[in-house]
Design a protein around this motif. Structure first.
Motif, PDB file in Angstrom:
ATOM      1  N   THR A  27       0.854  -1.182   0.000  1.00 39.68           N
ATOM      2  CA  THR A  27       0.000   0.000   0.000  1.00 39.68           C
ATOM      3  C   THR A  27       0.887   1.227   0.000  1.00 39.68           C
ATOM      4  OG1 THR A  27      -0.150  -0.046   2.420  1.00 39.68           O
ATOM      5  CG2 THR A  27      -1.893  -1.159   1.192  1.00 39.68           C
ATOM      6  N   TRP A  28       0.501   2.192  -0.791  1.00 37.16           N
ATOM      7  CA  TRP A  28       1.324   3.395  -0.915  1.00 37.16           C
ATOM      8  C   TRP A  28       1.272   4.214   0.365  1.00 37.16           C
ATOM      9  CZ3 TRP A  28       2.984   6.229  -5.730  1.00 37.16           C
ATOM     10  CH2 TRP A  28       3.254   5.335  -6.773  1.00 37.16           C
ATOM     11  N   GLY A  29       2.396   4.826   0.675  1.00 39.98           N
ATOM     12  CA  GLY A  29       2.494   5.719   1.809  1.00 39.98           C
ATOM     13  C   GLY A  29       3.093   7.046   1.386  1.00 39.98           C
ATOM     14  N   GLU A  32       7.111   8.178  -1.303  1.00 35.59           N
ATOM     15  CA  GLU A  32       7.591   6.972  -1.969  1.00 35.59           C
ATOM     16  C   GLU A  32       8.752   7.307  -2.914  1.00 35.59           C
ATOM     17  OE1 GLU A  32       6.828   3.997  -1.392  1.00 35.59           O
ATOM     18  OE2 GLU A  32       4.798   3.897  -0.572  1.00 35.59           O
ATOM     19  N   ASP A 108       1.458  -2.203   8.155  1.00 37.02           N
ATOM     20  CA  ASP A 108       0.748  -1.918   9.403  1.00 37.02           C
ATOM     21  C   ASP A 108       0.585  -3.151  10.277  1.00 37.02           C
ATOM     22  OD1 ASP A 108      -0.897  -3.163   7.634  1.00 37.02           O
ATOM     23  OD2 ASP A 108      -2.638  -1.886   7.952  1.00 37.02           O
ATOM     24  N   LEU A 148       4.519   6.023   9.040  1.00 31.55           N
ATOM     25  CA  LEU A 148       3.288   5.993   8.272  1.00 31.55           C
ATOM     26  C   LEU A 148       2.314   7.022   8.804  1.00 31.55           C
ATOM     27  CD1 LEU A 148       2.887   2.132   8.038  1.00 31.55           C
ATOM     28  CD2 LEU A 148       3.901   3.666   6.371  1.00 31.55           C
ATOM     29  N   ARG A 149       1.201   7.171   8.057  1.00 34.94           N
ATOM     30  CA  ARG A 149       0.192   8.131   8.484  1.00 34.94           C
ATOM     31  C   ARG A 149      -0.412   7.707   9.814  1.00 34.94           C
ATOM     32  NH1 ARG A 149      -3.004   8.321   2.878  1.00 34.94           N
ATOM     33  NH2 ARG A 149      -2.234   6.188   2.859  1.00 34.94           N
ATOM     34  N   ASP A 152      -2.165   4.448  10.516  1.00 38.57           N
ATOM     35  CA  ASP A 152      -1.385   3.233  10.369  1.00 38.57           C
ATOM     36  C   ASP A 152      -0.586   2.904  11.626  1.00 38.57           C
ATOM     37  OD1 ASP A 152      -2.030   2.265   7.852  1.00 38.57           O
ATOM     38  OD2 ASP A 152      -0.778   3.764   6.879  1.00 38.57           O
ATOM     39  N   HIS A 184       5.653  -5.727   8.969  1.00 37.56           N
ATOM     40  CA  HIS A 184       6.394  -4.475   8.890  1.00 37.56           C
ATOM     41  C   HIS A 184       7.899  -4.676   8.936  1.00 37.56           C
ATOM     42  CE1 HIS A 184       8.240  -0.875  10.843  1.00 37.56           C
ATOM     43  NE2 HIS A 184       7.525  -0.249   9.949  1.00 37.56           N
TER      44      HIS A 184
END
Length: 685
Positions: A27-29, A32, A108, A148-149, A152, A184
């Motif tokens: 999944t994009w974070g 990148e 995550d 991560l955001r 996450d 992760h």
């Protein structure tokens, strides 16, 4: 095709024969590593980018597996070239299918020290990967420190990973022959085969497909349902990510919005004659959750607006697996000579609409004969017809239930120039009667075969405005009224300090069981229109500034806005805080408490009688709503009532009465379309 060398991180382009490679699914974070970064940035600068660690971990894992090349979508495609991007997306399913191994990296999910011991020996990892019959490891999970955001940072188990909620990862799960899942820290969780039972439960994908069967063994509606609860960043990608699943190709036109999904369905009709496409919304119909894009009076269109229209509301009750195409359609004997002359071409989009040959008969309804004790049929609504869409289904998921013919309810479309009807039909304008299941399959003998057109006359306009149009309270664009001092021409001193947060479910299963951490909003964006999709809640907190007198300090309240409903809570109520703790103080949110309450409130209103909804949400004991009812009526049995679109409540200790109402309004600055205004008032009585 460009591949990335695992030892030097250099891109190598191949034309024709491609060497063995490993492919990454993720999944994009934020931040990148892109194609331009690899060619322009130094190694030191690359290592500072957030996405670098993911690529480095992928390459390190591939080197252990003795692979020289990997493919990563973030850096192996030059996305500044529209031609290259279009070619890559149309080829991506094949690239994943031709890879030796697909690493599914779940950023995550992380195992604790106990589960790390399962993977301490490299040989045991290799053994697990090769022995597909071995059981998956039972790893515990912990909170992970990451860049991560915010959402996450919550601990998640394998089945609740964000990886299962993204549109692009659907084909990345199905296409590769071997998928290995990593947490992760790049510790292996299992393989697609060893975890197939869990994956099938989470995604709704049949185990046979996860074991390697071609997705085309499932009909179109079932494949669409796999993507129903997945999200994509771009609207168009909801269609583009399904190209490989349906084995179609089409040019990419970013900016066309939901029209991309309309084009996808046209391309599917060119390759397969599958009438299950017409059964979108059937799951919600059988679950008594009728809805489509529009309100009563807006005819149902033959083609869906997006994968969400194929959502399976309750997989325990019914799934699209139970929708069975009828390959031996008996076209009846009522008029065999004319039936033989009818055109038997597959469905086709024309200027009149969707051209299709179906079995039709005038709609009829059952009426009870009290003396004879038998049912007879009498004409139903004048002008309505039942159109058999060459599919049968049971009313539940039980294999013991009989298969019943599925019919669309349609009616002739009147010509604009005269009052006579033609062979152009529209769908029902009543969500409660979009479909009919024939209790007696033998009734199909009363149908006659006809070639008709299902009207899509309003489809172009609808697709053009879909991002902005709000037709009912179940739509998703809302606007909060400003306080009096902020309204034009009103000089009343502002009393309340307002803050807000929002959260929505991202799980891929029915009910969307996993919620993101609440997103906080600034004062600048507080009164801007905001989207509120299903299974979402936005909470506004109203607090008195510190300069106000302390005798009203207990009057802080919150306004809860869901998809078509609202409620008022007393934030400082003793009973409320005993249950949920302090949600907000001086404009600062306790994210853990806020998320707990938001998740509960959303689940209680969308799924009454299930899970958390069976428990009461503590509120003030003096609450009254529209018609004297509020969300907490029947305080110990929330499931007995549905939320309202208008609520009046007394909160706090100073006799404060708060009123909230959702009202459809016209906004000139939103393409002159409708939105839902949140009107509120707080008056001391």
């Amino acid at each position: 095709m460009r591949l990335l060398r695992t030892d030097t991180l250099e891109l190598v382009e191949f034309v024709g024969r491609v060497p063995p490679y490993v492919i990454l699914s993720h999944t994009w974070g934020p931040d990148e590593v892109t194609f331009q970064d690899l060619s322009q940035l130094s190694k030191t600068a690359l290592r500072k980018k957030a996405g670098y660690a993911k690529i480095a971990g992928c390459c390190a894992r591939a080197i252990q597996d003795q692979y020289e090349y990997v493919w990563v979508d973030t850096c192996c495609i030059d996305k500044t070239s529209s031609a290259e991007l279009s070619e890559a997306i149309n080829s991506m399913y094949r690239w994943y299918a031709e890879s030796d191994i697909c690493y599914a990296y779940m950023a995550d999910v992380a195992a604790d020290e106990t589960s790390h011991q399962l993977f301490s020996d490299t040989s045991s990892v290799s053994s697990l990967r090769r022995d597909v019959g071995s059981p998956p490891p039972k790893a515990a999970f912990r909170t992970i420190p990451s860049i991560l955001r915010e959402y996450d940072k919550l601990p998640r188990t394998f089945e609740h990973s964000r990886w299962f909620t993204r549109g692009w990862t659907l084909q990345e799960l199905i296409a590769p022959p071997l998928v290995e899942f990593y947490d992760h820290d790049w510790h292996e969780i299992g393989t697609k085969f060893s975890l197939r039972n869990i994956i099938a439960k989470v995604t709704g994908i049949p185990i046979l497909v996860l074991e390697g069967a071609d997705p085309s063994t499932c009909h179109v509606a079932e494949r669409m349902s796999w993507a129903a609860n997945r999200q994509t960043t771009r609207i168009e990608d909801a269609a583009y990510c399904l190209l490989g699943i349906f084995k179609v190709h089409m040019p990419l036109i970013y900016g066309e919005g939901h029209r991309a999904f309309y084009r996808l369905q046209k391309e599917i009709m060119k390759t397969t004659e599958d009438y299950t496409m017409l059964a979108w919304g059937l799951s919600k119909y059988l679950s008594n959750k009728h809805h489509w894009k529009g309100v009563k009076g807006d005819p149902r269109r033959p083609l869906a607006d997006g994968p969400i229209d194929f959502e399976e509301h309750n997989r325990n009750l019914w799934t699209y697996v139970r929708l069975i195409p009828d390959s031996n359609v008996n076209y009846g004997t009522s008029n065999p000579s004319s039936a033989a002359l009818m055109d038997d071409t597959p469905p086709l989009i024309t200027s009149r609409g969707l051209r299709v040959t179906l079995l039709l008969r005038p709609a009829r309804k059952a009426s009870h004969q009290p003396q004879g004790g038998r049912n007879s049929t009498t004409p139903a609504n004048a002008g309505e017809y039942h159109a058999y869409i060459n599919c049968k289904t049971s009313r539940t998921s039980s294999i013991n239930d009989p298969l019943l013919p599925v019919c669309l309810v349609i009616r002739p479309e009147l010509k604009h120039s005269c009052s006579s009807s033609s062979n152009v039909y529209t769908g029902s304008d009543d969500p409660d009667s979009a479909f009919v299941l024939l209790d007696n399959p033998a009734d199909l003998a009363q149908f006659s075969r006809q070639t008709i057109y299902l009207s899509t006359a309003s489809l172009d306009d609808a697709l053009g405005n879909l991002n902005h149009r709000i037709s009912s309270l179940s739509k998703n664009l809302y606007i909060l009224d400003k306080p009096p001092a902020l309204r034009p021409g009103d000089s009343t001193k502002a009393t309340w300090k307002i803050t807000s947060c929002h959260s929505h479910a991202v799980g891929s299963g029915p009910g969307h069981g996993h919620y993101e951490v609440p997103r906080k909003f600034t004062s600048a964006s507080l009164f801007q229109p905001f989207e509120l999709p299903p299974y979402s809640v936005r909470l506004f907190a109203f607090e008195l500034p510190a300069s106000q007198t302390s005798d009203q300090s207990g009057n802080a309240f919150g306004i809860v806005i869901g998809n078509g409903w609202c409620d008022v809570i007393s934030l400082n109520d003793v009973e409320f805080q005993a249950k949920w703790g302090v949600l907000v103080r001086n404009g600062k949110w306790n994210e853990v408490n806020a998320l707990r309450y938001i998740q509960f409130a959303c689940g209680a209103c969308h799924h009454p009688g299930q899970g958390a909804s069976a428990t009461a949400i503590p509120h003030s004991n003096h609450a009254t709503g529209a018609n004297g009812q509020g969300l907490e009526d029947d305080h110990l049995n929330l499931s007995s009532r549905r939320p309202k679109d208008r609520v009046v409540k007394k909160v706090g200790f100073g006799g404060l009465e708060v009123a909230v109402k959702l009202k459809k309004v016209r906004r000139v600055d939103i393409n002159s379309e409708s939105a839902i205004r949140i009107q509120w008032s707080a008056v001391t009585i």
